[in-house]
Design an enzyme around this catalytic site. Sequence first.
Site, mmCIF file in Angstrom:
data_model
loop_
_atom_site.group_PDB
_atom_site.id
_atom_site.type_symbol
_atom_site.label_atom_id
_atom_site.label_comp_id
_atom_site.label_asym_id
_atom_site.label_seq_id
_atom_site.Cartn_x
_atom_site.Cartn_y
_atom_site.Cartn_z
ATOM 1 N N ASP A 1 -8.569 17.605 -51.989
ATOM 2 C CA ASP A 1 -8.667 17.246 -50.557
ATOM 3 C C ASP A 1 -8.079 15.880 -50.233
ATOM 4 O OD1 ASP A 1 -9.846 19.598 -49.710
ATOM 5 O OD2 ASP A 1 -11.902 18.812 -49.766
ATOM 6 N N ASP B 1 -9.927 21.236 -55.986
ATOM 7 C CA ASP B 1 -9.753 20.970 -54.559
ATOM 8 C C ASP B 1 -9.924 19.474 -54.303
ATOM 9 O OD1 ASP B 1 -9.398 21.656 -51.923
ATOM 10 O OD2 ASP B 1 -11.429 22.411 -51.612
ATOM 11 N N GLU C 1 -11.828 30.941 -42.998
ATOM 12 C CA GLU C 1 -11.036 29.980 -43.787
ATOM 13 C C GLU C 1 -10.903 30.467 -45.224
ATOM 14 O OE1 GLU C 1 -12.023 25.820 -43.224
ATOM 15 O OE2 GLU C 1 -11.491 25.373 -45.299
ATOM 16 N N ASP D 1 -23.897 18.193 -41.577
ATOM 17 C CA ASP D 1 -23.241 16.869 -41.684
ATOM 18 C C ASP D 1 -23.831 15.924 -40.657
ATOM 19 O OD1 ASP D 1 -21.306 18.245 -43.184
ATOM 20 O OD2 ASP D 1 -19.944 18.404 -41.468
ATOM 21 N N HIS E 1 -19.956 20.323 -39.686
ATOM 22 C CA HIS E 1 -20.955 21.310 -40.090
ATOM 23 C C HIS E 1 -22.284 20.825 -39.502
ATOM 24 C CE1 HIS E 1 -18.147 21.372 -43.589
ATOM 25 N NE2 HIS E 1 -18.468 22.635 -43.725
ATOM 26 N N ASP F 1 -9.105 17.900 -43.134
ATOM 27 C CA ASP F 1 -10.168 18.177 -44.104
ATOM 28 C C ASP F 1 -9.761 17.463 -45.400
ATOM 29 O OD1 ASP F 1 -12.265 19.076 -45.518
ATOM 30 O OD2 ASP F 1 -11.934 21.213 -45.178
HETATM 31 C C1 XUL Z 1 -14.309 23.514 -48.340
HETATM 32 C C2 XUL Z 1 -13.797 23.425 -46.977
HETATM 33 C C3 XUL Z 1 -14.815 23.362 -45.908
HETATM 34 C C4 XUL Z 1 -14.464 24.082 -44.656
HETATM 35 C C5 XUL Z 1 -15.555 24.092 -43.624
HETATM 36 O O1 XUL Z 1 -13.336 23.515 -49.314
HETATM 37 O O2 XUL Z 1 -12.611 23.371 -46.751
HETATM 38 O O3 XUL Z 1 -15.084 22.030 -45.652
HETATM 39 O O4 XUL Z 1 -13.325 23.551 -44.054
HETATM 40 O O5 XUL Z 1 -16.737 24.599 -44.111
HETATM 41 CO CO CO Z 2 -11.515 23.236 -44.975
#
Ligand code: XUL
Ligand code: CO
Length: 437
Positions: free
Chosen positions: A309, A307, A232, A104, A101, A339
């Site tokens: 991740d 989430d 997304e 970032d 991003h 991610d």
């Molecule tokens: C948030 C997410 C983001 C996108 C990019 O859940 O997945 O990081 O991948 O903005």
């Molecule tokens: Co993402």
Amino acid sequence: MSEAFPKISKVQYEGAKSKNPLAFKHYNADEVVEGKTMRDHLRFSVVYWHTFRGRGADMFGGPTVFRPWDDNSDSVENAQKRVRVAFEFIEKLGAPFYAFHDRDVAPEGATLTDTNKNLDAVAKVLKEEQKRTGIGLLWGTACLFVHPRFAHGAATSCNADVFAYAAAQVKKALEVTHDLGGEGYVFWGGREGYSTLLNTNMKRELDHLAKFLHMAVEHKKKIGFKGQFYIEPKPKEPTKHQYDSDAAACLNFLREYGLKDHLKLNLETNHATLAGHSMQHELEVAAAADALGSIDANTGDALLGWDTDQFPTDIYLTTQCMLSILNAGGLKTGGVNFDAKVRRESFEVDDLFYAHIGGMDAFARGLKIAAAIRKDGRLAEFVKARYSSWDRDIGQDIELGRANFETLEKYMLKKGDVAPNTSGRQEFLENLINEFI
Ligand code: XUL
Ligand code: CO
């Protein structure tokens, strides 16, 4: 600048018997599977936001991660130094891509002009490092959710000025992505949703979101950016309802607003599970609409409803993903983008390597297993046979448009009742998959 990871050298493929935690057991970049190298099948990508900006903070506690190279200031120098470290990491890992991003990589300044200047100063170093290492940009994106100005959303904000700011920000992010040779650009609607319908004009917000994306398509053409646009899906978090809630909702939105030809989907495992779907379901929905673009590879925790991740390590999951991806003809502009973030408790530098190596190996195994299942052919044959009534007689007539309610009634009145159904054999097929795992 001295190395940030002096004790770690380039991660090598050592084969399944290796006990070296800093070696690949399955990801062998040059190994050919179904006529293509693993490198080209998987197109691994490291995310800047979690891997180089993640600090382990959660809503109950502050950072646990303190990187020796990062003074945690918002200076451009610190941001530039971080870029060198990031590329040392990605190079040692052997991933061909990264994703970021705008915010970032470079800090926000006092005004948009200052912010853009900061981004240019850091993008210059990104470009140098891409050139030095050959690592490419899988996709860029703009962070339209952290700053308080985006409290009500960006393209769907009730405040028209916020829409304008977001447009300016995406314009710049697109130009930087283009300049860095990015292969794609992602729209994740960070706060494009609502917390309550009491204060929300949904129709107006959706119209604005579509207008925003049309402007992005127009600007893409204007600057000659050839990369793929992705949207997304995610159903919730941070808002209670995100407009891009799942693959089907995104596709419907894209079709309704005439955007379908311009965007494919970037699917994320943990977003799929938050939507009450499996990742394979989302992949199949996208593939059926010829909209499978790229994946954000991670996983949630079956016992946690948010989430998380996490890095993907479940071979069953990666096998399912790779089966659907191979069946759909493979990833083209997209890749397997991690991610994913190390746990708050995994705050040492080595953990970043273990996490990515594990994820890459899990996907490499998934790829090899999926290819073996396809080579074996029994699964595909079963599915083909299951639908064989559609390959002849009345089924073929229906598919080819040679039937209507009247002809079908006539057919059934003559026949009296349907041909007997046969078993779906779910358990048999689950056992078959396990033969390969
Ligand atoms: C948030 C997410 C983001 C996108 C990019 O859940 O997945 O990081 O991948 O903005
Ligand atoms: Co993402």
